[in-house]
Scaffold this active site. Sequence first.
Site, PDB file in Angstrom:
ATOM      1  N   SER A  85       0.829  -1.197   0.000  1.00  0.00           N
ATOM      2  CA  SER A  85       0.000   0.000   0.000  1.00  0.00           C
ATOM      3  C   SER A  85       0.874   1.261   0.000  1.00  0.00           C
ATOM      4  O   SER A  85       1.677   1.456  -0.911  1.00  0.00           O
ATOM      5  CB  SER A  85      -0.965  -0.035   1.184  1.00  0.00           C
ATOM      6  OG  SER A  85      -1.896   1.015   1.126  1.00  0.00           O
ATOM      7  N   HIS A 188      -8.390   1.885  -0.660  1.00  0.00           N
ATOM      8  CA  HIS A 188      -8.299   1.025  -1.845  1.00  0.00           C
ATOM      9  C   HIS A 188      -9.673   0.589  -2.345  1.00  0.00           C
ATOM     10  O   HIS A 188      -9.865  -0.546  -2.779  1.00  0.00           O
ATOM     11  CB  HIS A 188      -7.396  -0.180  -1.569  1.00  0.00           C
ATOM     12  CG  HIS A 188      -6.009   0.223  -1.165  1.00  0.00           C
ATOM     13  ND1 HIS A 188      -5.140   0.824  -2.045  1.00  0.00           N
ATOM     14  CD2 HIS A 188      -5.363   0.141   0.018  1.00  0.00           C
ATOM     15  CE1 HIS A 188      -4.009   1.090  -1.407  1.00  0.00           C
ATOM     16  NE2 HIS A 188      -4.127   0.701  -0.160  1.00  0.00           N
TER      17      HIS A 188
END
Length: 297
Positions: A85, A188
């Site tokens: 991430s 996300h």
Amino acid sequence: MLLITAPGQGAQTPGFLAPWLEVPGVADRLGAWSDIVGLDLIRCGTTADADEIKDTAVAQPLLVAAALVTFQALGLRPDAVAGHSVGELAAAAMAGVLTEEEAMRLVAVRGRGMAEAAAVTQTGMTAVLGGDVDEVLAAIAKQGLTPANINGNGQIVAAGTLEQLAAFAEEPPAKARLRPLAVAGAFHTEHMAPAVAALDAAAASVTPKDPEITLVSNRDGAVVESGADFLARLVGQVSSPVRWDLCTRTFADLGVTALIELAPGGTLVGLARRDLKGVALLGLKTPEDIEKARELA
């Protein structure tokens, strides 16, 4: 083959940077980056409490800064790098796609943008541990949630509105455990679209270089050879799922034999312990781990 990884949001704990300030140069670099991101990174990493560093606008710059200072302190040139991430911004700097200053500027925009997007609607994330993968994904889809992180070996993170997550908790997939995550929003997922636009605008002022070492992308586990392509992936990744499971497959295909996770190490080592059997693993937690890491390498 040595792989160095950078962890993502949620890995931070209060005071985790305190021992690293004893390493020459670390405080100076954190001070300079504090001016870039508009935060006192030294205070955030030493005396700030858990609630403050949970804030997305704080956690993301703090984690990227921690990864970069510990990478510098380690003094090793890996064969490959990857980040989970937000850790991808640190990986991009380690691979030479971005300068450290560019990575810090972009992560400041990313963190603020995602925090602002998360404030629009009450959203969250829940880790799903165990269960049949297909059944887990079907249960997530049934509630209109997104499988925001597919981390491999029985760990999938569902993300969406709090109402959707509550309904998911009432009808969990069979043989799976649910663990709500202490994050501020549904990262996300489509809920992060405004942050994508903000990061895209900031990235337009950056001229990335092609990676100097193997660089693996969260989007699909691909080895990315173009700096421009990786920067575009960094922007789009804000609202698309993290496929760490596919990254792990790539690590195996590359023949990785040792994995070091930068501070605050532990999360990615835990995933690798289950999915990369036979690979030597080490998470950097304090400067005392540096010599162990060098010996491992």
